[in-house]
Write a protein that holds these residues in place. Sequence first.
Motif, mmCIF file in Angstrom:
data_model
loop_
_atom_site.group_PDB
_atom_site.id
_atom_site.type_symbol
_atom_site.label_atom_id
_atom_site.label_comp_id
_atom_site.label_asym_id
_atom_site.label_seq_id
_atom_site.Cartn_x
_atom_site.Cartn_y
_atom_site.Cartn_z
ATOM 1 N N LEU A 171 40.948 54.568 22.524
ATOM 2 C CA LEU A 171 40.005 53.454 22.710
ATOM 3 C C LEU A 171 40.665 52.327 23.506
ATOM 4 C CD1 LEU A 171 37.186 52.345 21.966
ATOM 5 C CD2 LEU A 171 38.251 51.293 19.964
ATOM 6 N N CYS A 172 40.051 51.946 24.612
ATOM 7 C CA CYS A 172 40.506 50.839 25.466
ATOM 8 C C CYS A 172 41.896 51.079 26.043
ATOM 9 C CB CYS A 172 40.513 49.515 24.714
ATOM 10 S SG CYS A 172 38.903 48.955 24.152
ATOM 11 N N GLU A 173 42.379 52.298 26.016
ATOM 12 C CA GLU A 173 43.744 52.585 26.466
ATOM 13 C C GLU A 173 43.937 52.182 27.923
ATOM 14 O OE1 GLU A 173 46.922 56.308 26.640
ATOM 15 O OE2 GLU A 173 44.823 56.657 26.113
ATOM 16 N N CYS A 174 44.976 51.413 28.172
ATOM 17 C CA CYS A 174 45.241 50.892 29.513
ATOM 18 C C CYS A 174 46.613 51.381 29.975
ATOM 19 C CB CYS A 174 45.203 49.362 29.483
ATOM 20 S SG CYS A 174 45.499 48.598 31.078
ATOM 21 N N LEU A 175 46.665 51.930 31.176
ATOM 22 C CA LEU A 175 47.911 52.473 31.711
ATOM 23 C C LEU A 175 48.600 51.500 32.659
ATOM 24 C CD1 LEU A 175 46.731 56.137 32.405
ATOM 25 C CD2 LEU A 175 47.878 55.227 30.377
ATOM 26 N N ASP A 176 47.832 50.590 33.244
ATOM 27 C CA ASP A 176 48.391 49.620 34.188
ATOM 28 C C ASP A 176 48.896 48.405 33.405
ATOM 29 O OD1 ASP A 176 49.119 48.110 36.312
ATOM 30 O OD2 ASP A 176 47.113 47.843 37.138
ATOM 31 N N THR A 177 50.073 48.544 32.795
ATOM 32 C CA THR A 177 50.579 47.516 31.876
ATOM 33 C C THR A 177 50.980 46.221 32.567
ATOM 34 O OG1 THR A 177 52.792 48.481 32.053
ATOM 35 C CG2 THR A 177 51.398 49.231 30.236
ATOM 36 N N GLN A 178 51.135 46.229 33.868
ATOM 37 C CA GLN A 178 51.602 45.030 34.565
ATOM 38 C C GLN A 178 50.463 44.100 34.987
ATOM 39 O OE1 GLN A 178 53.927 46.448 37.853
ATOM 40 N NE2 GLN A 178 55.720 46.917 36.585
ATOM 41 N N ARG A 179 49.244 44.584 35.053
ATOM 42 C CA ARG A 179 48.172 43.768 35.626
ATOM 43 C C ARG A 179 47.049 43.446 34.640
ATOM 44 N NH1 ARG A 179 46.244 46.058 41.262
ATOM 45 N NH2 ARG A 179 45.115 44.085 41.133
ATOM 46 N N SER A 180 46.361 44.440 34.137
ATOM 47 C CA SER A 180 45.127 44.194 33.387
ATOM 48 C C SER A 180 45.231 44.559 31.911
ATOM 49 C CB SER A 180 43.980 44.983 34.022
ATOM 50 O OG SER A 180 44.290 46.364 34.072
ATOM 51 N N CYS A 181 46.421 44.665 31.383
ATOM 52 C CA CYS A 181 46.565 45.127 30.006
ATOM 53 C C CYS A 181 47.148 44.051 29.094
ATOM 54 C CB CYS A 181 47.472 46.354 29.949
ATOM 55 S SG CYS A 181 46.844 47.753 30.883
ATOM 56 N N THR A 182 46.917 44.240 27.811
ATOM 57 C CA THR A 182 47.520 43.415 26.783
ATOM 58 C C THR A 182 47.920 44.316 25.616
ATOM 59 O OG1 THR A 182 47.232 41.417 25.428
ATOM 60 C CG2 THR A 182 45.353 42.908 25.600
ATOM 61 N N TYR A 183 48.739 43.806 24.741
ATOM 62 C CA TYR A 183 49.223 44.614 23.616
ATOM 63 C C TYR A 183 48.441 44.243 22.366
ATOM 64 C CZ TYR A 183 52.684 47.314 21.017
ATOM 65 O OH TYR A 183 53.313 48.264 20.249
ATOM 66 N N TYR A 184 47.816 45.243 21.746
ATOM 67 C CA TYR A 184 47.015 44.981 20.550
ATOM 68 C C TYR A 184 47.144 46.136 19.570
ATOM 69 C CZ TYR A 184 42.953 44.259 17.526
ATOM 70 O OH TYR A 184 42.141 44.082 16.435
ATOM 71 N N ASN A 185 47.513 45.816 18.352
ATOM 72 C CA ASN A 185 47.561 46.795 17.261
ATOM 73 C C ASN A 185 48.374 48.047 17.638
ATOM 74 O OD1 ASN A 185 47.018 47.595 14.681
ATOM 75 N ND2 ASN A 185 44.841 47.946 14.990
ATOM 76 N N GLY A 186 49.506 47.799 18.315
ATOM 77 C CA GLY A 186 50.406 48.903 18.655
ATOM 78 C C GLY A 186 50.032 49.669 19.900
ATOM 79 N N LYS A 187 49.031 49.195 20.672
ATOM 80 C CA LYS A 187 48.592 49.910 21.873
ATOM 81 C C LYS A 187 48.431 48.950 23.046
ATOM 82 C CE LYS A 187 45.849 53.392 19.367
ATOM 83 N NZ LYS A 187 44.483 53.984 19.234
ATOM 84 N N HIS A 188 48.608 49.507 24.252
ATOM 85 C CA HIS A 188 48.278 48.761 25.459
ATOM 86 C C HIS A 188 46.790 48.980 25.745
ATOM 87 C CE1 HIS A 188 52.245 47.415 26.673
ATOM 88 N NE2 HIS A 188 52.721 48.620 26.368
ATOM 89 N N TYR A 190 42.950 47.258 27.565
ATOM 90 C CA TYR A 190 42.424 46.382 28.613
ATOM 91 C C TYR A 190 42.251 44.969 28.063
ATOM 92 C CZ TYR A 190 41.377 50.683 31.126
ATOM 93 O OH TYR A 190 41.479 51.888 31.758
ATOM 94 N N LYS A 191 42.700 44.000 28.827
ATOM 95 C CA LYS A 191 42.661 42.607 28.385
ATOM 96 C C LYS A 191 41.280 41.992 28.544
ATOM 97 C CE LYS A 191 44.989 39.880 30.986
ATOM 98 N NZ LYS A 191 46.152 39.200 31.615
ATOM 99 N N GLU A 192 40.568 42.366 29.593
ATOM 100 C CA GLU A 192 39.288 41.744 29.912
ATOM 101 C C GLU A 192 38.158 42.311 29.037
ATOM 102 O OE1 GLU A 192 37.064 38.994 32.142
ATOM 103 O OE2 GLU A 192 39.210 39.407 32.248
ATOM 104 N N PRO A 193 37.389 41.459 28.339
ATOM 105 C CA PRO A 193 36.214 41.949 27.604
ATOM 106 C C PRO A 193 35.110 42.343 28.572
ATOM 107 C CG PRO A 193 36.354 39.563 27.472
ATOM 108 C CD PRO A 193 37.611 40.012 28.135
ATOM 109 N N CYS A 194 34.175 43.143 28.110
ATOM 110 C CA CYS A 194 33.150 43.696 29.003
ATOM 111 C C CYS A 194 32.006 42.730 29.301
ATOM 112 C CB CYS A 194 32.574 44.982 28.394
ATOM 113 S SG CYS A 194 33.780 46.329 28.294
#
Length: 237
Positions: A171-188, A190-194
């Motif tokens: 769920l919400c898994e983000c691979l681009d950790t340098q640009r559009s991601c944030t760390y939440y509950n042990g996972k990277h 997407y930072k932007e809400p829909c």
Amino acid sequence: MASVSGCIKYSMFIFNFLFWLCGIVILALAIWVRVGNDSQEIFSSENLGSSPYAAVDILIAVGAIIMILGFLGCCGAIKESRCMLLLFFIGLLLILLLQVAAGILGAVFKSESDRIVNETLYESAKLLSTTVESDKQFQEAVIVFQKEFKCCGLVNGAVDWGNNFQQYTGLCECLDTQRSCTYYNGKHVYKEPCISYIKDFLEKKLIIVIGIAFGLAVIEILGLVFSMVLYCQIGNK
């Protein structure tokens, strides 16, 4: 007695043919918006009801009416029927007045419509954290939307999912950790809400509708002028 101008007659036919085509375009686009995959992903939940589609359903009806009026105008011009031309003029004038009224109301109540959209999204965000079976369809639709637009949650990001965050794999898994991601509950994730993407989606649909309405208004005014001139010329024959 004055004769009917062939130029006016066939110009009337051409413009009504274009008007008829516009009706087909409006009908086709409205149906496309109504059944399109993007629309289904956002509005498919039973919890949202049928209200998001109300405007689209109205456009479908308008497109069908415009097709009928275009047909009346074409037949009235070719057959030189004053009755058909008068019906066309009255119907076209009513549609034009309704378009103007709708445009004025849309401009006046734009802030109100934005507030309604925000409230709807905030209420819908609550459905992401529930475990009610009837909300699963909406949650799955949001998951698909998140993957396509690279966002997470509806309003507050991953927090919107509550305890369901761990229930959905990737769920919400983000691979681009340098640009559009944030760390939440042990996972990277997407930072932007829909919410911004959904608003952008709705605005693009609105721009399509406004563009069609503006182009149609020009044709409508020309149709009114030609139909009344032809109507008067037939009466003077």
